[in-house]
Design a protein around this motif. Sequence first.
Motif, mmCIF file in Angstrom:
data_model
loop_
_atom_site.group_PDB
_atom_site.id
_atom_site.type_symbol
_atom_site.label_atom_id
_atom_site.label_comp_id
_atom_site.label_asym_id
_atom_site.label_seq_id
_atom_site.Cartn_x
_atom_site.Cartn_y
_atom_site.Cartn_z
ATOM 1 N N TYR A 170 0.716 -1.102 -0.008
ATOM 2 C CA TYR A 170 0.170 -0.022 0.095
ATOM 3 C C TYR A 170 0.813 1.190 -0.124
ATOM 4 O O TYR A 170 1.881 1.302 0.574
ATOM 5 N N PHE A 171 0.436 2.148 -0.996
ATOM 6 C CA PHE A 171 1.125 3.476 -0.696
ATOM 7 C C PHE A 171 0.133 4.513 -0.161
ATOM 8 O O PHE A 171 -1.246 4.453 -0.391
ATOM 9 N N THR A 172 0.683 5.141 0.944
ATOM 10 C CA THR A 172 -0.506 6.205 1.456
ATOM 11 C C THR A 172 0.215 7.494 1.603
ATOM 12 O O THR A 172 1.444 7.609 1.854
ATOM 13 N N ALA A 173 -0.579 8.382 1.154
ATOM 14 C CA ALA A 173 0.244 9.688 0.789
ATOM 15 C C ALA A 173 -1.232 10.600 0.631
ATOM 16 O O ALA A 173 -2.406 10.225 0.586
ATOM 17 N N CYS A 174 -0.997 11.922 0.660
ATOM 18 C CA CYS A 174 -1.809 12.853 0.347
ATOM 19 C C CYS A 174 -1.564 13.718 -0.990
ATOM 20 O O CYS A 174 -0.262 14.096 -1.184
ATOM 21 N N GLY A 175 -2.408 14.349 -1.514
ATOM 22 C CA GLY A 175 -2.096 15.260 -2.753
ATOM 23 C C GLY A 175 -1.151 14.904 -4.004
ATOM 24 O O GLY A 175 -1.437 13.626 -4.153
ATOM 25 N N SER A 176 -0.132 15.502 -4.201
ATOM 26 C CA SER A 176 0.766 15.034 -5.226
ATOM 27 C C SER A 176 1.529 13.779 -4.946
ATOM 28 O O SER A 176 1.904 12.991 -5.601
ATOM 29 N N ALA A 177 1.859 13.742 -3.616
ATOM 30 C CA ALA A 177 2.728 12.477 -2.987
ATOM 31 C C ALA A 177 1.527 11.300 -3.314
ATOM 32 O O ALA A 177 1.990 10.109 -3.831
ATOM 33 N N GLY A 219 -1.457 17.058 -13.247
ATOM 34 C CA GLY A 219 -1.572 18.097 -13.974
ATOM 35 C C GLY A 219 -2.842 18.735 -13.556
ATOM 36 O O GLY A 219 -2.750 20.106 -13.348
ATOM 37 N N SER A 220 -4.018 18.205 -13.422
ATOM 38 C CA SER A 220 -5.100 18.814 -12.905
ATOM 39 C C SER A 220 -5.171 19.422 -11.754
ATOM 40 O O SER A 220 -5.390 20.646 -11.381
ATOM 41 N N LEU A 221 -4.678 18.900 -10.660
ATOM 42 C CA LEU A 221 -4.253 19.342 -9.353
ATOM 43 C C LEU A 221 -3.388 20.739 -9.414
ATOM 44 O O LEU A 221 -3.594 21.716 -8.719
ATOM 45 N N LYS A 222 -2.494 20.550 -10.250
ATOM 46 C CA LYS A 222 -1.425 21.674 -10.324
ATOM 47 C C LYS A 222 -2.090 23.169 -10.646
ATOM 48 O O LYS A 222 -1.980 23.981 -10.400
ATOM 49 N N LEU A 223 -3.128 22.701 -11.842
ATOM 50 C CA LEU A 223 -3.655 23.758 -12.630
ATOM 51 C C LEU A 223 -4.616 24.563 -11.426
ATOM 52 O O LEU A 223 -4.691 25.640 -11.511
ATOM 53 N N TYR A 234 -6.833 28.566 -9.627
ATOM 54 C CA TYR A 234 -8.359 28.707 -9.111
ATOM 55 C C TYR A 234 -9.245 28.227 -10.400
ATOM 56 O O TYR A 234 -10.348 28.381 -10.466
ATOM 57 N N ILE A 235 -8.617 27.607 -11.737
ATOM 58 C CA ILE A 235 -9.618 27.178 -12.557
ATOM 59 C C ILE A 235 -10.205 25.713 -12.083
ATOM 60 O O ILE A 235 -9.344 25.057 -11.749
ATOM 61 N N HIS A 236 -11.416 25.669 -12.362
ATOM 62 C CA HIS A 236 -12.095 24.503 -11.960
ATOM 63 C C HIS A 236 -11.668 23.202 -12.922
ATOM 64 O O HIS A 236 -11.734 23.450 -14.132
ATOM 65 N N SER A 237 -11.035 22.357 -12.529
ATOM 66 C CA SER A 237 -10.472 21.436 -13.195
ATOM 67 C C SER A 237 -10.995 19.819 -12.827
ATOM 68 O O SER A 237 -10.748 19.482 -11.753
ATOM 69 N N GLU A 238 -11.265 19.089 -13.789
ATOM 70 C CA GLU A 238 -11.543 17.751 -13.457
ATOM 71 C C GLU A 238 -10.957 16.679 -13.909
ATOM 72 O O GLU A 238 -10.803 16.719 -15.260
#
Length: 607
Positions: free
Chosen positions: A295-302, A481-485, A490-494
């Motif tokens: 299992y890899f456990t992390a948040c956000g980009s990690a 990439g979506s998270l970075k944007l 502050y552009i909504h990205s999915e």
Amino acid sequence: MCGIVGFAMEENVTEHLIKGLEKLEYRGYDSAGIAVEKDGEISAVKTAGRISALKEKLKYENVSSHVGIAHTRWATHGEPNEKNAHPILSENKKIAVVHNGIIENADEIKKELISMGVEFETDTDTEVISQLLMINYDGSLLSAVIKTVKKLKGAFAFAAVCSDSPGEIAAARYLSPLTAVKFNSGAGIASDISALGEYSDEFIYLDDSEIAVINSDEVKIYSFSGEEKEKTPQRADADLNSDGRDGYEHFMLKEIYEQPEAVKKTIDAYYKNGEINFGFDEKFIEKLKNSDRVYFTACGSAYHAGAAAELFFEKILKIPCRAVIASEMRYSFTPLDKKTLVIAISQSGETADTLASLKNAKESGCATLSIVNVKDSYIAKTGESVIYTRAGREIAVATTKGYTTQLTALYMLGIYLAKIKNSAPDKELGEYENELFSLADMIKSTVSLSGYISRRAPFTAFEKDVFFIGRGVDFTCALEGSLKLKEITYIHSECLPAGELKHGTISLIERGTKVFAVAMNKRLADKTANGINEIKARGAYVICFTTEKLRDKFPLADEVVILEETNEFFAPAVTAPALQLWAYYSARTKGCDIDKPKNLAKSVTVE
Ligand code: G6P
């Protein structure tokens, strides 16, 4: 997240406190304040918003003193307004406190203190600390702190000044970092050594359940039970004074450019005599050999780095591997046992949810491994073994080199595990190893597209909603990439797997909707092309990140960004810098605060 700094000096400390706060700005905050002790009184100046607003206010207040504490706050309890900004004063206004972390039993303590007649002013959990210090104060700030910490549950680092104990600061640490320093003209305390870097290069790192009492002549360390402790100052690992932008407009751009070097350093650190070697001890290697699940456990980009590794690990280890968001994993029913390997990934090494799920894994007897950038951080110390990425200091809140070095460490770990488990042919592993040595150059080639992307990204900068798609490991890169944007523009990205769009989200595609497609994967290129064709038929405008060899597969793409070809698993490391640059130049076009996006914090030390 929140930042603490305090100084006791022969000269006026106000300027030093502000400078210290500015060094902590990168961690993310939404209000700031300082308090000084002078002539038997505490003066506090606080403001919602940026340190620049605090500086403006200070022009009109006479806050000069030889002792003071200051804080940048990232709101958890109560709005980020002036009232809730730290320092938080006690009811009698004799004590001021700055605090990082969360006091879990704050409501309970508050009720008890209210029943004793204490009046509260703020919505913060921190106020219970200042009020307890007031009740417990008997002429010694140290003994007030010793009595107070006994009542507190949760994680905290705090520093306090008291008008009846002139010239000193007392500070305590439990599960939240705190460092003290003694230098020629005084002493300081901070939650992050970057605020103290210009005063010395040797620091006293407090451990859990320790208290520091400083004045301009000395730093003394005590245990929570009051015994004095001898602690030797230690040299800082990083050059704390080299955190300038080196001519780059933003730290984020500088850090994007640093990626080839950081990736190379990470590889060099663990590639010795023609072998990948993490220096694990025999007992741990035995556990790794026996593990039958990862299992890899992390948040956000990690977490995105873990998600990318999941596919690579399954391919070469041939055992089930899963990346789980740490805030979910800590409360899940995931079966964990001694044959499970849990890998916690974190740039800062401080993220509360990642730490909690790592601790759970450890308690369940799993083999635990941390992949961390910040040396000796909590997550680094909690895992049974640790692999340090070599990203160097990362200042911009949105991680870039943190993520690509995590990927690099994971690629190396995957190859290493497959070798000790003998789970994949040598030839296959040898090919991955060879590609590892080209990774830094491939990333360099992506970064060299900066000029081109700077001209193209403004075109999407003012969109309201955009989409990212990808398949397989490309999907995990699209997520990043979506998270970075989102983070910096502050552009909504999915972001969706390309094959999943048609199950609902395609209803949002209209003429001109911008869709970023990550299409680096040769094996799945035709499938990704199907997804692109479906959205093109609905009028989408597609920006496709692919390789020279695959570009003909996507004739309908409106724009193509050509990247170097690598194996499908390493593609995120090659692609991510292009997506980071796209986000960066979009945010720059919009005039966003790129290094310190609103509401975000560099390390999230609360749940
Ligand atoms: C915060 C940061 C993100 C980061 C995440 C995990 O939300 O803003 O950029 O990916 O925390 O941080 P870590 O330090 O654990 O990698």
